[in-house]
Design a protein around this motif. Sequence first.
Motif, PDB file in Angstrom:
ATOM      1  N   ASP A 105       1.006  -1.297   0.240  1.00 36.98           N
ATOM      2  CA  ASP A 105      -0.045  -0.094  -0.020  1.00 36.98           C
ATOM      3  C   ASP A 105       0.894   1.271  -0.015  1.00 36.98           C
ATOM      4  OD1 ASP A 105      -1.786   1.884   0.427  1.00 36.98           O
ATOM      5  OD2 ASP A 105      -2.865   1.100   2.167  1.00 36.98           O
ATOM      6  N   LEU A 106       1.165   1.876  -1.195  1.00 38.01           N
ATOM      7  CA  LEU A 106       2.170   2.838  -1.493  1.00 38.01           C
ATOM      8  C   LEU A 106       1.350   4.181  -1.748  1.00 38.01           C
ATOM      9  CD1 LEU A 106       4.642   0.639  -3.566  1.00 38.01           C
ATOM     10  CD2 LEU A 106       4.312   0.912  -0.997  1.00 38.01           C
ATOM     11  N   SER A 107       1.395   5.087  -0.824  1.00 41.83           N
ATOM     12  CA  SER A 107       0.342   6.310  -1.156  1.00 41.83           C
ATOM     13  C   SER A 107       1.226   7.526  -0.768  1.00 41.83           C
ATOM     14  CB  SER A 107      -0.744   5.715  -0.311  1.00 41.83           C
ATOM     15  OG  SER A 107      -1.479   7.035  -0.366  1.00 41.83           O
ATOM     16  N   ILE A 108       1.100   8.371  -1.626  1.00 40.20           N
ATOM     17  CA  ILE A 108       1.450   9.658  -1.271  1.00 40.20           C
ATOM     18  C   ILE A 108       0.339  10.820  -1.483  1.00 40.20           C
ATOM     19  CG2 ILE A 108       3.183  11.808  -1.947  1.00 40.20           C
ATOM     20  CD1 ILE A 108       4.999   9.317  -2.971  1.00 40.20           C
ATOM     21  N   SER A 109      -0.090  11.403  -0.520  1.00 40.42           N
ATOM     22  CA  SER A 109      -1.237  12.188  -0.517  1.00 40.42           C
ATOM     23  C   SER A 109      -1.162  13.816   0.181  1.00 40.42           C
ATOM     24  CB  SER A 109      -2.570  11.484  -0.111  1.00 40.42           C
ATOM     25  OG  SER A 109      -2.349  11.088   1.424  1.00 40.42           O
ATOM     26  N   GLU A 110      -1.887  14.546  -0.370  1.00 38.66           N
ATOM     27  CA  GLU A 110      -1.926  16.023   0.326  1.00 38.66           C
ATOM     28  C   GLU A 110      -0.692  16.480   0.516  1.00 38.66           C
ATOM     29  OE1 GLU A 110      -5.127  15.746   3.196  1.00 38.66           O
ATOM     30  OE2 GLU A 110      -6.233  14.639   2.150  1.00 38.66           O
ATOM     31  N   CYS A 111       0.200  16.244  -0.441  1.00 37.44           N
ATOM     32  CA  CYS A 111       1.721  16.992  -0.061  1.00 37.44           C
ATOM     33  C   CYS A 111       1.973  17.895  -1.239  1.00 37.44           C
ATOM     34  CB  CYS A 111       2.718  15.711  -0.220  1.00 37.44           C
ATOM     35  SG  CYS A 111       2.528  14.454   1.152  1.00 37.44           S
ATOM     36  N   SER A 112       3.088  18.655  -0.934  1.00 38.35           N
ATOM     37  CA  SER A 112       3.752  19.509  -2.070  1.00 38.35           C
ATOM     38  C   SER A 112       5.141  19.431  -2.247  1.00 38.35           C
ATOM     39  CB  SER A 112       3.376  21.174  -1.539  1.00 38.35           C
ATOM     40  OG  SER A 112       4.010  21.142  -0.281  1.00 38.35           O
ATOM     41  N   PHE A 113       5.270  19.400  -3.351  1.00 40.32           N
ATOM     42  CA  PHE A 113       6.661  19.380  -3.814  1.00 40.32           C
ATOM     43  C   PHE A 113       7.207  20.584  -4.694  1.00 40.32           C
ATOM     44  CE2 PHE A 113       4.869  15.363  -3.304  1.00 40.32           C
ATOM     45  CZ  PHE A 113       5.783  14.326  -2.707  1.00 40.32           C
ATOM     46  N   LEU A 114       8.157  21.345  -4.348  1.00 39.73           N
ATOM     47  CA  LEU A 114       8.347  22.589  -4.824  1.00 39.73           C
ATOM     48  C   LEU A 114       9.913  22.653  -4.897  1.00 39.73           C
ATOM     49  CD1 LEU A 114       5.840  24.877  -2.651  1.00 39.73           C
ATOM     50  CD2 LEU A 114       5.430  23.845  -4.725  1.00 39.73           C
TER      51      LEU A 114
ATOM     52  N   PRO B 259     -11.173  22.686 -15.230  1.00 37.45           N
ATOM     53  CA  PRO B 259     -12.351  21.934 -14.897  1.00 37.45           C
ATOM     54  C   PRO B 259     -12.366  20.401 -15.158  1.00 37.45           C
ATOM     55  CG  PRO B 259     -13.072  23.243 -16.820  1.00 37.45           C
ATOM     56  CD  PRO B 259     -11.623  23.600 -16.423  1.00 37.45           C
ATOM     57  N   ARG B 260     -12.506  19.588 -14.234  1.00 39.22           N
ATOM     58  CA  ARG B 260     -12.823  18.128 -14.640  1.00 39.22           C
ATOM     59  C   ARG B 260     -13.547  17.939 -15.545  1.00 39.22           C
ATOM     60  NH1 ARG B 260     -14.080  15.776  -8.871  1.00 39.22           N
ATOM     61  NH2 ARG B 260     -15.224  14.491 -10.074  1.00 39.22           N
ATOM     62  N   ASP B 261     -13.361  16.887 -16.248  1.00 36.22           N
ATOM     63  CA  ASP B 261     -14.337  16.506 -17.590  1.00 36.22           C
ATOM     64  C   ASP B 261     -15.903  16.369 -16.923  1.00 36.22           C
ATOM     65  OD1 ASP B 261     -12.080  16.445 -19.253  1.00 36.22           O
ATOM     66  OD2 ASP B 261     -12.003  14.416 -19.420  1.00 36.22           O
ATOM     67  N   ASP B 262     -16.187  15.911 -15.963  1.00 39.43           N
ATOM     68  CA  ASP B 262     -17.514  15.693 -15.382  1.00 39.43           C
ATOM     69  C   ASP B 262     -18.135  17.024 -15.076  1.00 39.43           C
ATOM     70  OD1 ASP B 262     -16.137  16.248 -12.928  1.00 39.43           O
ATOM     71  OD2 ASP B 262     -16.512  14.171 -12.213  1.00 39.43           O
ATOM     72  N   GLY B 263     -17.349  18.241 -15.049  1.00 41.89           N
ATOM     73  CA  GLY B 263     -17.873  19.388 -14.683  1.00 41.89           C
ATOM     74  C   GLY B 263     -18.329  19.745 -13.176  1.00 41.89           C
ATOM     75  N   LYS B 264     -17.593  18.804 -12.179  1.00 39.27           N
ATOM     76  CA  LYS B 264     -17.955  18.749 -10.925  1.00 39.27           C
ATOM     77  C   LYS B 264     -16.891  19.266 -10.102  1.00 39.27           C
ATOM     78  CE  LYS B 264     -21.136  14.605 -10.937  1.00 39.27           C
ATOM     79  NZ  LYS B 264     -21.037  13.426 -10.294  1.00 39.27           N
ATOM     80  N   GLY B 265     -16.209  20.386 -10.472  1.00 38.34           N
ATOM     81  CA  GLY B 265     -14.967  20.854  -9.927  1.00 38.34           C
ATOM     82  C   GLY B 265     -13.787  21.189 -10.516  1.00 38.34           C
ATOM     83  N   PRO B 266     -12.628  21.847 -10.141  1.00 41.49           N
ATOM     84  CA  PRO B 266     -11.417  21.834 -10.728  1.00 41.49           C
ATOM     85  C   PRO B 266     -10.808  20.386 -10.679  1.00 41.49           C
ATOM     86  CG  PRO B 266     -11.316  22.809  -8.455  1.00 41.49           C
ATOM     87  CD  PRO B 266     -12.696  22.453  -9.024  1.00 41.49           C
ATOM     88  N   ALA B 267      -9.745  20.260 -11.779  1.00 42.75           N
ATOM     89  CA  ALA B 267      -8.931  18.986 -11.711  1.00 42.75           C
ATOM     90  C   ALA B 267      -7.864  19.243 -10.964  1.00 42.75           C
ATOM     91  CB  ALA B 267      -8.645  18.559 -13.051  1.00 42.75           C
ATOM     92  N   ALA B 268      -7.959  19.291  -9.703  1.00 45.28           N
ATOM     93  CA  ALA B 268      -6.842  19.812  -8.438  1.00 45.28           C
ATOM     94  C   ALA B 268      -7.251  19.342  -7.378  1.00 45.28           C
ATOM     95  CB  ALA B 268      -7.043  21.276  -8.448  1.00 45.28           C
ATOM     96  N   PRO B 269      -6.115  19.299  -6.340  1.00 46.73           N
ATOM     97  CA  PRO B 269      -6.378  18.908  -5.222  1.00 46.73           C
ATOM     98  C   PRO B 269      -7.557  19.612  -4.482  1.00 46.73           C
ATOM     99  CG  PRO B 269      -4.008  19.160  -5.356  1.00 46.73           C
ATOM    100  CD  PRO B 269      -4.728  19.710  -6.567  1.00 46.73           C
ATOM    101  N   PRO B 270      -8.418  18.998  -3.744  1.00 47.99           N
ATOM    102  CA  PRO B 270      -9.719  19.466  -3.248  1.00 47.99           C
ATOM    103  C   PRO B 270      -9.294  19.910  -1.735  1.00 47.99           C
ATOM    104  CG  PRO B 270      -9.557  17.037  -2.928  1.00 47.99           C
ATOM    105  CD  PRO B 270      -8.578  17.391  -3.541  1.00 47.99           C
ATOM    106  N   GLY B 271     -10.125  21.008  -1.313  1.00 47.61           N
ATOM    107  CA  GLY B 271     -10.064  21.322   0.122  1.00 47.61           C
ATOM    108  C   GLY B 271      -9.807  22.714   0.081  1.00 47.61           C
ATOM    109  N   LEU B 272      -9.578  23.500   1.331  1.00 44.13           N
ATOM    110  CA  LEU B 272      -9.719  24.933   1.103  1.00 44.13           C
ATOM    111  C   LEU B 272      -8.090  25.525   1.517  1.00 44.13           C
ATOM    112  CD1 LEU B 272     -12.738  25.456   3.304  1.00 44.13           C
ATOM    113  CD2 LEU B 272     -12.488  25.645   1.064  1.00 44.13           C
ATOM    114  N   ASP B 273      -7.075  24.498   1.622  1.00 45.77           N
ATOM    115  CA  ASP B 273      -5.827  24.934   1.937  1.00 45.77           C
ATOM    116  C   ASP B 273      -4.837  24.401   1.042  1.00 45.77           C
ATOM    117  OD1 ASP B 273      -6.351  26.339   4.543  1.00 45.77           O
ATOM    118  OD2 ASP B 273      -6.795  24.275   5.463  1.00 45.77           O
TER     119      ASP B 273
END
Length: 548
Positions: free
Chosen positions: A230-239, A422-436
Amino acid sequence: PPGFTGPSDPAIHLTILSGKPQRDVLIIPPGQRLVVIDGFSFDGANQARRAIVADDCLIRISHCQIHSFRDKGIQIETDRDEDGASLGVIHHCTFSNNGGDGVRIEGFIDLALRDCTLVENGQSGISVSPMLPRIGEKARIEMERCVISRNHDVGLSIRIDAPLGGGEDPARVRIGLRGILVQGNHDHGASIDVRYPENALVDLRIRIEQSSFLENSLSGIHIDADAPGDLSISECSFLGNRGEESILVTGDSTRALTRIRSCLIAAGPRFGVRLMDIGLLDVSRCLFVDNGGPSIFASDQQRLRARMWACSGIGASPRGTRIEGADLRNGAAEARPGYVSVREVLDDSVRIEIRDWTSLPATGFLLDPLGDRAISFEYRQGNRLLLTGGAAKSIQLGSVWLISTTEKHPPWSEFIEKTSSPRDDGKGPAAPPGLDYPGISRLHSAPHRPLDVITVDPAPAILPSGRDLQWRYTLTKRPTSVPEILLTMDGKKMPVRAKLAGEVLEVTSLTDLAAGGRIRIEWNPEPETSGDGDRISHEWLIAGDGGG
């Protein structure tokens, strides 16, 4: 206490322990009685060997400063026998200016590091080499809210070797990195090396969450997986990591699937994510901004091993990758926030590396990605920024900054509005969700861990033609019901049967799959929460009549 004007403060009223040249200061012998070390300053004076050596013991080390030792700051190790184990926690400690690793760990361990700083050590900030699992038991290393910075080798290095012992129950390995800042190390920011054979009896879970990887000399993270897990990287920033890629995935396992979700990947010199060797890659809901090359690169002309879903940003499109969702755009001449890296520091200015599609304002601000500083500038020819108030003296070569026309960081909603699609399904941006912004600023919220795939057998590749072909998905958790599976061949829906056996989903084709076709299996892992847009999908090719 006598001699003080008020209550003693270990950060001010130091109790200093020092050692003789080439000797260790404190040696903790084997034993399972808790050993507590709190509030000391260990000063090696560049002569003593190590501050603490702990062997097969239970420890709690807190509020300590460990610095200037010729070798490692502390070393924790275990014997290879069936009883050897090192357990405990290290918190609110600083490891700095040691000649070797700040912390070195070896063997079968269950340790946590919290709120620690590992900075400017001669080798790694922390090195776990090797981590030795044991059949039927759990080995674990966790890090939370730690800073790993300016170390002279890999910031965080973990190597997992083959498990010890025998039996039918798997060795359980848990690696959790949450809310850590990995910045300015002289090699990879973090490196995790899964070294045991693909068929070893190991239940492996690696979760890297809500962390930031900035300005490291090579990749922000390198995962080398010779076995699946179970190899997972989530909600991170790489700058601003300065290697060929911000995230590097390698390894000798065809079944090892690395999942990267809801990350901001920006200001790298070339690739955002690079898949080498023969593993699998799934990148979803990520935002790629101002990288020098393709957002994802995989050397797979058939586009079976890497998928990009619901991602967007500004820069070059992926290569060797199957794309589902919004693509990246050029973004030339757009008035928007953008990332730049400092390539030269002058007396009153800096020279920056900037992408062709980034438009610089005549005046603006350099914003520290961690939100600490805003420096005003005037643009000059040759990608030079004239800074005010002698600020150039405080800027590090290779550091990354956000260019903005305002003195404050734009809110995340404004940033993605100007950089994502926008995402193809029109349900929001194709980007990480959330407010931060993704990264350590999100540590106040619990990480989102959706149901996902650990392995799929057979892995995406070329399959023989025939009837009753079967696929076996190993999942991170059991679904609440049998998912609705869509199996298509060259876009045509085919009959299929699915059943659950614990955390395993079995999918069987009920008809002949003709030679030369392209098979696609897709399904919604959590239809009650994720909506129609969240889709797991993999593709295979059916061998032609000639067998290839």
